[in-house]
Scaffold this motif. Structure first.
Motif, PDB file in Angstrom:
ATOM      1  N   UNK A 130      15.627  43.641 -24.523  1.00 13.66           N
ATOM      2  CA  UNK A 130      16.701  42.675 -24.332  1.00 13.66           C
ATOM      3  C   UNK A 130      17.831  43.312 -23.527  1.00 13.66           C
ATOM      4  N   UNK A 131      18.344  42.582 -22.525  1.00 11.66           N
ATOM      5  CA  UNK A 131      19.480  43.075 -21.757  1.00 11.66           C
ATOM      6  C   UNK A 131      20.684  42.177 -21.987  1.00 11.66           C
ATOM      7  N   UNK A 132      21.868  42.758 -21.808  1.00 16.43           N
ATOM      8  CA  UNK A 132      23.093  41.999 -22.005  1.00 16.43           C
ATOM      9  C   UNK A 132      23.554  41.379 -20.693  1.00 16.43           C
ATOM     10  N   UNK A 133      24.112  40.183 -20.784  1.00 22.41           N
ATOM     11  CA  UNK A 133      24.589  39.488 -19.596  1.00 22.41           C
ATOM     12  C   UNK A 133      26.077  39.721 -19.363  1.00 22.41           C
ATOM     13  N   UNK A 134      26.697  40.553 -20.223  1.00 26.17           N
ATOM     14  CA  UNK A 134      28.120  40.861 -20.050  1.00 26.17           C
ATOM     15  C   UNK A 134      28.428  42.218 -20.663  1.00 26.17           C
ATOM     16  N   UNK A 135      29.615  42.707 -20.403  1.00 27.68           N
ATOM     17  CA  UNK A 135      30.067  43.968 -20.976  1.00 27.68           C
ATOM     18  C   UNK A 135      30.183  43.840 -22.494  1.00 27.68           C
ATOM     19  N   UNK A 136      29.636  44.813 -23.213  1.00 27.37           N
ATOM     20  CA  UNK A 136      29.753  44.846 -24.674  1.00 27.37           C
ATOM     21  C   UNK A 136      30.546  46.076 -25.072  1.00 27.37           C
ATOM     22  N   UNK A 137      31.565  45.878 -25.882  1.00 24.37           N
ATOM     23  CA  UNK A 137      32.416  46.969 -26.330  1.00 24.37           C
ATOM     24  C   UNK A 137      32.006  47.440 -27.728  1.00 24.37           C
TER      25      UNK A 137
END
Length: 323
Positions: A57-64
């Motif tokens: 799974x990849x993220x579509x936005x920056x994750x903090x």
């Protein structure tokens, strides 16, 4: 669909890691639609194929750090509670001696896969591996190549699955009325092996109350569709637990992810022997790696004239290094 490969983060030097978005493939469209109908809302993770790990799974936005990666409602989880509410419930509750929670889940997976399009769990079953890389799938010739400590563990795993199957045969016979008379044996060994690996490699920890209709074995299983696409990396830190307040299984990251990065979780501080046995892969650069040395190997590499040998041997034993 490939077997259960790509469950761990592997770093390749001097080669850029590429990712191909798979979210528009039919099986993932159906899975996300099915999950949405059950209350799952997610706009930040997408199925993808990565050049170094395979499916993930990849993220579509920056994750903090501290952000919620995924929150999967209880209605999406496959547990023994779901099994007991199904057509299998009356058979399980009426069977003596009671079967284990593990066998209940395995039986449900097999019968639902047999049901095909009639199964309400079809969108999830369609994205599960059709085979696994765990030692229980290996031929004896391959197992014999393993070093002695892990070879014995691999053989133990194979025996355990065969014993699970053999001991379940009377219970399986009681379910024959669920299948057409012309149907070949549905609950065969290969099906049990597949179901056992599915539960063993893909469940998240979720403790359930003890039920009289099950054996004394702890019921801590929950299959988590979509969430189980997250791959393992020994270097990441996450917080994972079922929220009693929100009735969701939630995972929070403790590290940052850039847009389009693969998102990882950590299955635990496992060495490569444990990873290979339980999940069918090893992790490159694993900081938790251990070397298992047998008594025979030690004796082959020390001098019998060593006057301190007995003392050294006692120290090893006292500190648990011979177990």
């Amino acid at each position: 669909m490939k077997p259960n490969r790509g469950r761990t983060g592997r770093r390749r030097k001097k080669k850029e890691i590429s990712a191909v978005n798979k979210s528009l493939e039919g099986q993932y469209i159906q899975l996300r639609k099915w999950l949405k109908e059950r209350g799952f809302q997610d706009n930040q993770l997408r199925p993808a194929h990565f050049s170094d790990t395979g499916r993930g799974l990849m993220t579509t936005r920056l994750l903090q750090p501290g952000e919620l990666i995924i929150s999967l409602p209880e209605s999406c989880l496959l547990t023994t509670g779901i099994v007991l509410l199904s057509y299998l419930g009356k058979y399980i509750k009426g069977w003596r001696p009671p079967i284990s929670p593990l066998l209940a889940l395995c039986t449900f997976l097999i019968t639902e896969r047999y049901a095909g399009d009639q199964s309400p769990w079809k969108p999830y079953l369609d994205v599960l591996p059709t085979a696994y890389d765990c030692p229980v799938y290996w031929e004896p010739e391959l197992v014999n190549y393993l070093p002695e400590p892990i070879k014995e563990r691999a053989k133990e795993q194979q025996r355990a699955v065969r014993e699970l199957y053999s001991s379940a045969l009377p219970f399986f016979s009681s379910l024959q009325s669920l299948f057409s008379e012309s149907t070949e044996n549905v609950l065969h060994y290969d099906a049990v092996r597949w179901a056992w690996c599915t539960v063993n490699t893909r469940t998240v920890y979720m403790k359930h109350a003890q039920r009289d209709c099950f054996s004394a074995e702890q019921d801590v299983y929950a299959l988590a569709p979509y969430l189980d696409l997250l791959n393992h990396s020994p270097g990441v830190q996450v917080e994972a637990a079922f929220s009693q307040e929100r009735r969701c299984y939630e995972i929070r990251t403790k590290v940052q992810y850039k847009k389009y990065d693969q998102v990882f979780i950590c299955y635990g501080h496992h060495d490569n022997q444990r990873l290979l046995l339980e999940y069918g892969f090893i992790a490159a650069g694993n900081p938790h790696q251990s070397v298992y040395v047998t008594r025979d190997v030690i004796l082959q590499n020390v001098s019998s004239a060593d006057k301190q040998l007995q003392k050294k041997w006692s120290l090893l034993k006292e500190n648990g290094f011979l177990e």
